[in-house]
Design a protein around this motif. Structure first.
Motif, mmCIF file in Angstrom:
data_model
loop_
_atom_site.group_PDB
_atom_site.id
_atom_site.type_symbol
_atom_site.label_atom_id
_atom_site.label_comp_id
_atom_site.label_asym_id
_atom_site.label_seq_id
_atom_site.Cartn_x
_atom_site.Cartn_y
_atom_site.Cartn_z
ATOM 1 N N GLN A 1 0.807 -1.220 0.000
ATOM 2 C CA GLN A 1 0.000 0.000 0.000
ATOM 3 C C GLN A 1 0.841 1.272 0.000
ATOM 4 O O GLN A 1 0.340 2.349 -0.343
ATOM 5 C CB GLN A 1 -0.940 -0.006 1.203
ATOM 6 N N THR A 2 2.117 1.168 0.390
ATOM 7 C CA THR A 2 3.010 2.327 0.353
ATOM 8 C C THR A 2 4.194 2.111 -0.577
ATOM 9 O O THR A 2 4.977 3.049 -0.798
ATOM 10 C CB THR A 2 3.566 2.640 1.757
ATOM 11 N N SER B 1 4.988 8.282 5.835
ATOM 12 C CA SER B 1 4.732 6.878 5.535
ATOM 13 C C SER B 1 5.965 6.028 5.825
ATOM 14 O O SER B 1 5.858 4.896 6.324
ATOM 15 C CB SER B 1 4.314 6.710 4.076
ATOM 16 N N HIS C 1 -2.814 -0.667 7.667
ATOM 17 C CA HIS C 1 -3.301 0.686 7.445
ATOM 18 C C HIS C 1 -4.805 0.716 7.660
ATOM 19 O O HIS C 1 -5.493 -0.311 7.590
ATOM 20 C CB HIS C 1 -2.980 1.146 6.018
ATOM 21 N N TRP D 1 -8.712 1.284 6.893
ATOM 22 C CA TRP D 1 -9.530 0.891 5.745
ATOM 23 C C TRP D 1 -10.951 1.365 5.970
ATOM 24 O O TRP D 1 -11.556 1.114 7.015
ATOM 25 C CB TRP D 1 -9.494 -0.625 5.563
ATOM 26 N N ARG E 1 -5.447 5.780 4.705
ATOM 27 C CA ARG E 1 -4.274 4.911 4.882
ATOM 28 C C ARG E 1 -3.196 5.499 5.788
ATOM 29 O O ARG E 1 -2.297 4.792 6.215
ATOM 30 C CB ARG E 1 -3.678 4.575 3.515
ATOM 31 N N ARG F 1 -4.297 3.955 11.321
ATOM 32 C CA ARG F 1 -4.218 2.510 11.565
ATOM 33 C C ARG F 1 -5.590 1.972 11.944
ATOM 34 O O ARG F 1 -6.506 2.749 12.279
ATOM 35 C CB ARG F 1 -3.200 2.207 12.670
ATOM 36 N N GLY G 1 -10.482 2.739 -0.619
ATOM 37 C CA GLY G 1 -10.002 3.336 0.605
ATOM 38 C C GLY G 1 -10.497 2.627 1.833
ATOM 39 O O GLY G 1 -11.543 2.015 1.815
#
Length: 406
Positions: A172-173, A285, A304, A306, A364, A367, A406
């Motif tokens: 995701q990052t 990040s 992350h 959601w 994201r 947490r 997302g």
């Protein structure tokens, strides 16, 4: 009439005498009458006006010129703040910003010992990108460089080739953390999590052939960019710069004027015409991923927030835009909070949302179980709600057709 008949002293009186007392004719008893004309004003000439002094004329002209100049400057907004032109003057307006390219040489020399070449493959390895030394035995790099690799090595600026272990990666990052041993590596300084300013000068530092390094300098041009970086999931919250990032530069350092790492370079999997370039994962990040992967009891996974919504790629057709909700995942945090298709999210966590990238980045950055305050528009009315975020499953995000959920 003769003088005797007039009864005078033999001298006629003038008709029009000029200002001031005339000469006494008794002082010159023999004066002929015709000589009196010198004491009489000529009838055909007007009275002479007093001329101002030349220095007074000069000062008056100068004052008039200054006043006219000031009026013109005010009219065009050069003086005063009310109607000042939005274009700043070509001077240093912020003493903390770098305004010349000479910074690249200084920053490059300072940061180069902290960047390494990442090698990946099977039985043999090849150079695939770069990495940044964050701790004496930890290196952060781009996750997409390690896709399908069973063997990873790093080549240091001194020429050492060291085996590396993948501590964990985060699709995701687009970040991955490597562990190395037996090396005396110079650490880079990770900047704070404060967002970069658009227009801020940044320098990219990456290794290249042998002991050389590559330096490029430009400015931050955009934030909260979202692209497919090759991990199978669109990466949100990226910083865009004017620096052209080649594939082998991915994983390298993006630093500020002080040499602090403000981002890890990445690149979109496919760059179309006019697509974003010069991308980097911001320091916020990087810090979050490092803390999750390098903490005691880490599972090698990164979690992350959601929300559980799919939003349109196009911004809402309203002033200020907004993220248009197209689908709400069943039993997701968004569904529990009452969001529905057609809603337009306009704020997230107190920050304005102009489209899908900002919303996904805001989600994201948190947490699981963190609260997120949302504002959304439904039927032209604004509503507010607070959502307890869930945990996004990377496999679900990758297999669904909307990997940017997302």
């Amino acid at each position: 009439m003769s003088p005797e008949e007039a009864g005078g002293d033999g001298e006629p009186e003038p008709d029009d005498v000029s200002s001031g007392p005339p000469p006494d004719p008794l002082d010159r008893p023999w004066m002929h009458p015709s000589e009196l004309s010198s004491f009489v004003e000529s009838p055909g000439l007007p009275a002479r006006e007093t001329r101002p002094r030349e220095w007074a004329v000069g000062i008056g002209s100068a004052v008039a010129a200054v006043i006219a100049t000031v009026l013109v400057l005010v009219a065009f907004g050069a003086l005063g703040g009310r109607h000042r032109s939005p274009t700043p003057p070509s001077v240093v307006t912020n003493a903390t910003d770098v305004v010349d390219y000479s910074v690249a040489e200084r920053i490059g020399a300072a940061v180069a010992p902290s960047v390494v070449t990442v090698r990946a493959g099977g039985d043999t390895t090849r150079a695939v990108g770069s990495g940044v030394v964050l701790k004496s035995d930890r290196i952060m790099t781009a996750a997409h460089l390690l896709t399908g690799a069973t063997k990873v090595e790093v080549s240091t600026p001194t020429g050492q080739v060291l085996p590396a272990r993948v501590v964990g990666s985060d699709a995701q990052t687009d970040l991955a953390l490597l562990a190395v041993a037996g090396a005396d590596l110079q650490l880079a300084t990770l900047a704070s999590s404060s967002p970069l300013r658009v227009g801020q000068t940044v320098v990219a530092v990456t290794p290249t052939r042998g002991n050389h390094y590559r330096v490029k300098v430009n400015v931050v041009s955009d934030r909260d960019v979202m692209v497919d970086a090759g991990t199978g999931i669109d990466v949100a919250g990226l910083v865009e710069t004017g620096i052209t990032v080649t594939p082998d530069m991915a994983g390298g350092a993006l630093v500020d004027r002080n040499g602090s790492v403000v981002g890890i370079l990445t690149a979109p999997a496919v760059v179309g015409p006019g697509g974003p370039d010069g991308l980097a994962i911001p320091a916020s990040s990087v810090r979050d991923v490092d803390e999750q992967l390098d903490s005691a009891g880490s599972s090698g996974k990164v979690f992350h927030g959601w929300l559980g919504v799919l939003c349109s790629k196009d911004d809402a057709a309203r002033a200020g835009g907004g993220a248009v909700v197209q689908l709400v995942y069943p039993e997701s945090p968004a569904a529990k909070a009452g969001l529905a298709p057609g809603d337009v999210v306009v704020r997230a966590g107190g920050t304005a949302v102009s489209g899908r990238p900002e919303l996904v980045a805001a989600v994201r950055s948190l947490r699981p179980q963190d609260p997120l305050d949302l504002q959304y528009v439904r039927d032209e009315k604004t509503h507010s709600t607070s959502v307890a975020l869930g945990a996004g499953d990377p496999q679900m995000l990758a297999t669904w057709p909307w990997s940017a959920m997302g």
